[in-house]
Scaffold this motif. Structure first.
Motif, PDB file in Angstrom:
ATOM      1  N   TRP A 161       0.810  -1.216   0.000  1.00 31.84           N
ATOM      2  CA  TRP A 161       0.000   0.000   0.000  1.00 31.84           C
ATOM      3  C   TRP A 161       0.840   1.260   0.000  1.00 31.84           C
ATOM      4  N   THR A 172     -11.008  -1.465   3.156  1.00 34.21           N
ATOM      5  CA  THR A 172     -11.461  -2.849   3.068  1.00 34.21           C
ATOM      6  C   THR A 172     -11.105  -3.413   1.706  1.00 34.21           C
ATOM      7  N   ILE A 185     -11.005  -8.236   4.099  1.00 30.38           N
ATOM      8  CA  ILE A 185      -9.987  -7.909   5.099  1.00 30.38           C
ATOM      9  C   ILE A 185     -10.037  -6.404   5.337  1.00 30.38           C
ATOM     10  N   HIS A 186     -10.110  -6.008   6.613  1.00 31.35           N
ATOM     11  CA  HIS A 186     -10.048  -4.598   6.975  1.00 31.35           C
ATOM     12  C   HIS A 186      -8.588  -4.225   7.232  1.00 31.35           C
ATOM     13  N   VAL A 187      -8.122  -3.225   6.519  1.00 28.78           N
ATOM     14  CA  VAL A 187      -6.713  -2.837   6.568  1.00 28.78           C
ATOM     15  C   VAL A 187      -6.586  -1.556   7.397  1.00 28.78           C
ATOM     16  N   SER A 191      -0.922  -0.356   8.462  1.00 30.93           N
ATOM     17  CA  SER A 191      -0.463  -1.531   7.712  1.00 30.93           C
ATOM     18  C   SER A 191      -0.010  -1.112   6.318  1.00 30.93           C
ATOM     19  N   GLU A 193       1.320  -3.626   4.208  1.00 35.18           N
ATOM     20  CA  GLU A 193       1.155  -4.817   3.384  1.00 35.18           C
ATOM     21  C   GLU A 193      -0.024  -5.636   3.893  1.00 35.18           C
ATOM     22  N   THR A 194      -0.722  -6.276   2.966  1.00 31.73           N
ATOM     23  CA  THR A 194      -1.838  -7.153   3.305  1.00 31.73           C
ATOM     24  C   THR A 194      -1.671  -8.466   2.552  1.00 31.73           C
TER      25      THR A 194
END
Length: 404
Positions: A161, A172, A185-187, A191, A193-194
């Motif tokens: 990101w 999201t 997934i809620h980021v 963060s 990276e996911t």
């Protein structure tokens, strides 16, 4: 003329002083009468504090009122007089209290005057209240958090990101797993990276960010979702790749090079063949290099990076890629001591499958698609048959394999 006695003088001074005082009192009373001739003005205590929360085409007001029992209602009016709203005050407890109410309004900037009132119509002094209403125009200009890069691997993908904007609440990401089930997934803003576990390659995922327009907002605003396609291919993890170094394979090379440099993920270091044809024939064209990918993969693409700034003519013009899953007994004869046709026949007999054959390549750095494999393979061989420049030496930086 006779001189006045002291007592007479004092009498005269007192007399004139009374006249002056009488005149002054009369003037003061006339002035006071001017203000009270329509009755005395009674003021109600003003709101202690007014807090305003911004919403979608609405505002929420919290009004702190003091203990004055005469306060029964309030009145809100915009500075241009076009908007007015009267509200009842019903205390939830004796003494100081806070009441709240919502007001639906078009998007825009406002300044209100707020007054508290009693049942007789007496009001407080004006309390100025600025406020901002957000709506569709604000929402349409919101931009989702940016995806900088997607790194695809066999069992997961990593989304990298950009920095979240200061007013971003959360982001999201919604994607499809290999079973076709939607996952979300809620980021958090912190963060960078996911990880998308068990993602369906080539599927579409969406990113939606929500925003709080200001610190007093009572609800968040979502930007329009942005859709991005996940890669159909993934880069085989280079950390898991090792050199097999089967009999008659090329050596670690010379000039400080080694096999590990070919799959270390960096194009800063090169592999260079040893160039003595008497003692290092396995390094010179034609040559063979064999690798263990770490896990079986449906190999779909191969890339070779030339040595930076040098020797592009030493990259292969003719080459082959072979694969197998059974390394026991997979060693082949010496390609420098037999014809290519005999070597290919020997490789097939030892369980190798030819995945790709290229002739006439002229690009020192190249990517090539491998499209005829239907199964996953763990072991792979690159066979360099002839160089672009026609020489025998090999010199390049990096090998990369992809699966799908």
């Amino acid at each position: 003329m006779k001189n006045l006695s002291v007592s007479n003088i004092l009498f005269l001074v007192s007399f004139f002083a009374l006249i002056v005082m009488s005149t002054a009192c009369e003037t003061t009373l006339e002035t006071y009468d001017e203000f009270v001739k329509e009755g005395e003005t009674v003021y109600i205590g003003a709101a202690d504090t007014v807090f305003v929360g911004s919403g979608f085409n609405k505002l929420r007001f919290w009004v702190a009122i003091n203990a004055d029992p005469k306060i029964k209602k309030g009145f809100l009016e915009s500075s241009n007089g076009e908007i007015s709203h009267e509200f009842e005050i019903q205390r939830n407890k004796p003494g100081n209290d806070t009441i709240s109410f919502d007001l639906d309004l078009p998007e825009g900037e406002y300044t209100f005057g707020l007054f508290l009132m009693d049942d007789a119509g007496n009001s407080s002094v004006r309390k100025e209240v600025p406020a901002t209403v957000y709506g569709e125009k604000y929402r349409e200009n919101l931009i989702n958090r940016t995806v900088q890069k997607i790194s695809a691997y066999k069992d997961h993908a990593v989304v990298s990101w950009s920095e979240a904007e200061p007013n971003t609440q959360t982001t999201t990401i919604t994607y499809e797993d290999r079973q076709g089930v939607s996952q979300s997934i809620h980021v958090e803003n912190e963060s960078m990276e996911t990880i998308l576990s068990d993602y369906k390659r080539g599927s579409v995922f969406s990113v939606t960010s929500s925003f709080l327009p200001n610190a007093n907002a009572i609800e968040s605003f979502q930007a329009s979702p942005i859709e991005t396609e996940l890669p159909e291919q993934y880069m085989i993890n280079k950390a898991n790749i090792t050199a097999l170094k089967l009999p008659f394979d090329a050596s670690d090379g010379c000039y400080g090079s080694s096999y590990t440099r070919l799959t270390d993920g960096s194009t800063a270091e090169f592999w260079h063949s040893c160039e003595d044809p008497e003692t290092n024939a396995e390094d010179l064209y034609p040559w063979v290099m064999s690798f263990d990918l770490g896990d079986p993969a449906l190999i779909s693409k191969f890339r070779l990076d030339e040595r930076a700034g040098c020797c592009g003519e030493r990259s292969p013009a003719e080459y082959q890629i072979w694969v197998t899953n059974d390394i026991d007994g997979a060693a082949t004869g010496n390609i420098d001591e037999m014809s290519l046709e005999d070597w290919e026949e020997d490789a097939q007999a030892k369980g190798w499958t030819k995945a790709l054959e290229v002739t006439g390549n002229s690009q020192p750095t190249f990517e090539v698609t491998i499209s005829n494999l239907a199964s996953e393979y763990q072991y792979v061989r690159l066979v360099g048959i002839a160089s672009i420049g026609g020489g025998l030496a090999g010199n390049f930086n990096e090998f990369t394999f992809w699966g799908k």
